[in-house]
Design a protein around this motif. Structure first.
Motif, mmCIF file in Angstrom:
data_model
loop_
_atom_site.group_PDB
_atom_site.id
_atom_site.type_symbol
_atom_site.label_atom_id
_atom_site.label_comp_id
_atom_site.label_asym_id
_atom_site.label_seq_id
_atom_site.Cartn_x
_atom_site.Cartn_y
_atom_site.Cartn_z
ATOM 1 N N ILE A 1 0.840 -1.208 0.000
ATOM 2 C CA ILE A 1 0.000 0.000 0.000
ATOM 3 C C ILE A 1 0.869 1.249 0.000
ATOM 4 O O ILE A 1 0.628 2.198 -0.762
ATOM 5 N N ARG B 1 -4.574 9.260 -1.247
ATOM 6 C CA ARG B 1 -5.784 8.558 -0.806
ATOM 7 C C ARG B 1 -7.028 9.431 -0.980
ATOM 8 O O ARG B 1 -8.086 8.953 -1.374
ATOM 9 N N ILE C 1 -8.415 9.456 -4.647
ATOM 10 C CA ILE C 1 -8.989 8.240 -5.255
ATOM 11 C C ILE C 1 -10.447 8.431 -5.670
ATOM 12 O O ILE C 1 -10.803 8.168 -6.834
ATOM 13 N N PHE D 1 -4.753 4.395 -9.871
ATOM 14 C CA PHE D 1 -5.808 4.716 -8.908
ATOM 15 C C PHE D 1 -6.843 3.598 -8.790
ATOM 16 O O PHE D 1 -7.510 3.486 -7.752
ATOM 17 N N GLU E 1 0.884 10.189 0.974
ATOM 18 C CA GLU E 1 -0.101 9.101 0.998
ATOM 19 C C GLU E 1 -1.505 9.642 1.264
ATOM 20 O O GLU E 1 -2.473 9.238 0.621
ATOM 21 N N PHE F 1 -7.353 0.442 -0.779
ATOM 22 C CA PHE F 1 -7.856 1.279 0.313
ATOM 23 C C PHE F 1 -9.348 1.071 0.589
ATOM 24 O O PHE F 1 -9.826 1.421 1.673
ATOM 25 N N THR G 1 2.779 6.310 -6.875
ATOM 26 C CA THR G 1 1.796 7.140 -7.588
ATOM 27 C C THR G 1 2.075 8.618 -7.367
ATOM 28 O O THR G 1 2.020 9.432 -8.300
ATOM 29 N N LEU H 1 -5.148 1.443 -6.233
ATOM 30 C CA LEU H 1 -5.291 2.073 -4.924
ATOM 31 C C LEU H 1 -6.721 1.956 -4.405
ATOM 32 O O LEU H 1 -6.936 1.769 -3.191
ATOM 33 N N VAL I 1 2.759 1.565 -3.485
ATOM 34 C CA VAL I 1 1.899 2.017 -4.586
ATOM 35 C C VAL I 1 1.507 3.477 -4.376
ATOM 36 O O VAL I 1 1.488 4.274 -5.324
ATOM 37 N N SER I 2 1.199 3.856 -3.129
ATOM 38 C CA SER I 2 0.797 5.242 -2.838
ATOM 39 C C SER I 2 1.929 6.212 -3.152
ATOM 40 O O SER I 2 1.733 7.220 -3.848
#
Length: 641
Positions: A30, A415, A418, A63, A411, A70, A37, A66, A33-34
């Protein structure tokens, strides 16, 4: 120094070795990837992005991954224990990555056959559409899945629809090819904006908040207005507005700032319903406050030929100021009517100390304004301001970001982006489907016919549709849909292009506080412990003038900084006076409690000021002057008695 750690932040949890019921490898994925990105988009903002198709496809894929990480299936969050449904999440992630790899094999060949896609193109495109709809369902809600699905259904079977909806049908393969390959479909304007502007600004806002901007703005607002009558509510309104322009989510803004401001307003004497209504309206206004406005604001320039985001920011400045003047006026007259006083100065933060400790935040916030005003693109302005923020905050211990803070902030920003990206992808599906069916032009013509060429009636229809759509849609979807369907008809009736688009944007924002589905208001009501429905009604009352502001700048374009400076100044001042008069009429107080006929008279004066001509303004000034002397005389007589 305050603890900046955020509940639910994977970076904080991992680096602080928090005990979690999920495997460490999942937390690491997580975070990777966050941050991957975040760096992909930040470097793209600083040094340029790849070709449009490649960049936007990678953007959507990242996304989507993600979203499935998430917003897992069968669990309330990524930090809950894995279940068998987690297998589905990993299958969907694998599908998203597989579609990306297939489409990156030979982009030129894929683009050349978009009108006649191969079987592999159709399969991969169909999977991508389904993945996006599932991502939308998880992050935004099922209501937003229905709208693009309906538009796709219409494009496929438009020969079975009546009246203006009748059109030649589109083959399924052509629909999929157009939506997933063409840059006017899912990869069109909304995703172009989210992949370049929105994600950068969301990260910038998250970094600024992590450095202490929320506390800084709150302390500054309380230092400036807390001592006034109703000061707790006035400070809450200003602080929530400033924080809202950074957070990107009105509901998140309410939950974050409202947990502090609402109890303070209640302890100052305001009833829970009014406190929640003020917080909801103030937080909602963050979307319309320059320079970092709501996500839909970045899309507006794409629908106005020759306009830039800077033009939108400048045009929105005076309406945003009027919005908060209206809220502050409602608070003031409510406080005076109830006999409420301000917070003692000794209990308020020191403005000097606040500025001395938080000046880097002020510089960082001002940097984004400067970059935009000097003509930088939003992408370069946002990326440069983000880097500058990290540098200037190093000069004070109160604002300094450690590497952990910086990574956690990135992050958080990613988040928060998204749901916006998922909504933009859904908007692309809607736009592409309308392009193929030709629906937009026919609906625009129908609105013109329904309004019979009457601009005022067309505006009322548009406002109602905005509020209805906003019950289940995001502001971005509401704006994009109506910008295509309704804006052309409004401009044909004489409304300026910028004003017409901002009108739709404003009412899209206001739908979040308008009952019966007012998520922002209901979140505030939950904190205040008030009835959600009555709080929604109170929020409309508190923001009554804000529902008039869009009509004002349609008929008075000088409020959007169009025209000569003295006309802009005069119209802005008269609009402000009108809004204050309207607030006094609604609250029934103007130096003393007003009778029914006095409230009606003051309301009429407000309308004369709000849509001014020289004649109406002269009449309003005469009436208001007489009213002022009458009320003042009554006050002096009561003081003598």
């Amino acid at each position: 120094m305050t603890d900046r750690r955020e509940i639910g932040n994977a970076t904080d949890a991992y680096l602080l070795r928090q005990a979690l019921p999920v495997p460490t490898w999942l937390v690491a994925i997580i975070i990777a990837v966050s941050l991957g990105t975040a760096m992909y988009h930040l470097l793209g903002g600083l040094f340029g992005t790849a070709e449009a198709f490649r960049h936007r496809t990678v953007h959507i894929t990242l996304f989507l991954v993600l979203a499935f990480l998430f917003y897992p299936l069968g669990r309330s969050g990524w930090h809950e224990k894995l279940r068998w449904t987690s297998v589905i999440d990993f299958v969907l992630i694998s599908c998203a990555v597989g579609v990306l790899l297939y489409r990156m094999q030979d982009v030129d060949a894929l683009a050349s056959r978009s009108s006649f896609p191969s079987r592999g193109d159709v399969v991969s495109g169909t999977v991508l559409i389904l993945l996006v709809l599932e991502g939308v369902r998880r992050t935004v809600g099922f209501a937003l899945v229905i709208l693009p699905a309906l538009f796709m259904f219409h494009a496929l079977y438009s020969d079975h629809f009546p009246s203006i909806f009748l059109a030649a049908p589109t083959r399924f393969s052509s629909l999929v090819g157009y939506l997933t390959v063409d840059l006017d479909g899912m990869l069109g304007v909304p995703i172009a904006v989210s992949s370049s502007f929105i994600v950068i600004f969301m990260m910038y806002g998250a970094v600024l908040v992590r450095s202490g901007a929320g506390t800084f703005f709150t302390d500054l607002a309380y230092a400036a207005t807390g001592w006034m009558s109703g000061g707790a509510a006035k400070a809450a309104a200003l602080a929530s507005g400033l924080y809202g322009t950074l957070s990107g989510s009105t509901t998140a803004n309410v939950v974050t700032t409202g947990s502090f401001t609402i109890p303070l307003m209640k302890s100052s004497g305001f009833n829970p319903r009014f406190a929640a209504a003020v917080e909801a309206m103030a937080s909602n206004g963050g979307q319309i406050v320059p320079p970092v406005m709501g996500a839909a604001a970045f899309i507006i320039p794409m629908y106005i030929p020759g306009a830039s985001y800077r033009d939108v920011v400048l045009a929105a400045a005076i309406p945003a100021l009027l919005y908060y003047i209206s809220i502050l006026a409602m608070i003031h007259f409510q406080a005076r009517r109830a006999g409420l006083t301000g917070v003692p100065r000794k209990d308020l933060p020191s403005a000097w100390i606040t500025l001395r400790e938080g000046w880097p935040i002020l510089i960082a916030f001002g940097a984004i304004v400067g970059f935009l005003l000097f003509g930088f693109t939003p992408m370069i302005a946002g990326a440069t301001a983000l880097v500058l923020t990290v540098i200037v905050t190093l000069f004070r211990a109160e604002t300094r970001l450690s590497p952990q803070d910086f990574c956690a902030a990135l992050e958080t920003g990613i988040r928060a982006t998204i749901p916006i990206v998922m909504a933009c992808a859904a908007a692309g599906i809607i736009i592409g489907s309308m392009d193929l069916s030709g629906l937009a032009g026919r609906v625009s013509g129908a609105v013109t016919a329904l309004a019979d060429g009457n601009l005022g009636l067309a505006l009322v229809i548009t406002a109602i549709v905005c509020v209805i759509l906003g019950m289940g849609m995001t502001t971005t979807i509401v704006y994009i849909t109506l910008a295509a369907l309704v804006a052309p008809s409004i401009t044909e009736m004489g409304a300026p292009v910028m004003a017409a688009n901002l009108f739709i944007f404003y009412f899209g924002c206001l739908s979040g506080v308008t009952p019966p589905v007012a998520l922002t208001t209901y979140a505030a009501a939950g904190i205040a412990g008030s009835n959600p429905w009555s709080t929604g009604i109170e929020a409309v009352k508190v923001g009554i003038a804000s529902f008039m502001i869009p009509f004002m700048f349609i008929y008075t374009p000088s409020l959007l900084l169009e025209g000569v400076w003295y006309r802009i100044l005069i119209d802005s001042l008269t609009a402000a006076v009108g809004i204050i008069c309207l607030a006094a009429a609604v609250q029934g107080f103007f130096r003393r409690i007003l009778s029914g006929w006095e409230r009606c008279l003051l309301g009429a004066v407000a309308l004369l000021f709000i849509v001014p001509t020289w004649q109406s303004m002269l009449v309003a000034v005469v009436i208001l002057s007489g009213f002022w002397f009458r009320v003042r005389k009554d006050g002096l007589e009561q003081a003598d008695a």
